[in-house]
Design an enzyme around this catalytic site. Sequence first.
Site: not given
Length: 313
Positions: A132, A137
């Site tokens: 990932e 974020e």
Amino acid sequence: MLVFSLLSFVYLSATALAATYSQSDSYRGKDFLSGFTHWDIADPTHGRVNYVGQNEALAQNLTFTSGDTLIIRTDDKTVLDPSGPGRNSVRLYSNKKYKNHVTVWNIRHMPEGCGTWPAVWESGESWPDEGEIDILEGVNDKGLNRASLHTTSGCTMPASRTMTGTSVGDNCDVAATGNGGCGVSSNNAKSYGPAFNKAGGGFYAMERSDAGVKIWFWRRSSCKIPSDVLSGATQIDTDKWSTPFAAFPSDSCDMGSHFGPHSIIINLTLCGDWGAAAFNSDGCPGDCITYVDQNPGAFGNAYFDVAWLKIYE
């Protein structure tokens, strides 16, 4: 000697072109509706959200497209039943998968507010086996953007790297880090949340290659935005870009064995494993889930406004 010289020339030429990519896909406005799928199953990060399918998202205006605009948002009208499903929200993932590539995001606005956990990222179907990559974020409007890798064991980062950001962990193994992975915090105050939005957003770019992963951010008013990024050019050369804020070299992390084909994902969850745990320490009042349930009006600015996404291979 001539053969050696020719082979050397070919090798050097290939090396020189290693950071040159051609545009393979471009998404703008309604292109996201055909190129991406609305993911409408349970949130794996245990957020207080109910991800809805495309028809429902369009009907509720949680997804809206027009011209060079993609809006995805969470519901900001409904008081939730504590025993019912979470707040309706949107999670998009690309139908096409990518290995080595570059993505460039032109984002005008990102979700903000207590309880929000927005993300722009990439992941394989077999998580964490295929890895990932988190590009954009954070939670609860707190702090700066964090970029991260999440992998199986055997992927670590060197203590010293050429980047402008600050390392917040060098072991990318999710099992060893409680799913924290290896992260880098941006040093740009306008890289995330309300400050990002007040500055009119900006450009995020990610390069994945056999040499590792690099991530850049340029605020919209920056005079240092590369011309090929600013224009969404059909060809780009990442070697001519500035130093990335996050660098994850492959020195101690074999890319081929830790990263598979990735879908590109953009989503907004609420609370969840990270957001709820940090809710009070981030200066948010009370309990995260109760806050989300009882305060729909707090999520009027909880939306992404994306001008376009370009992918290069």
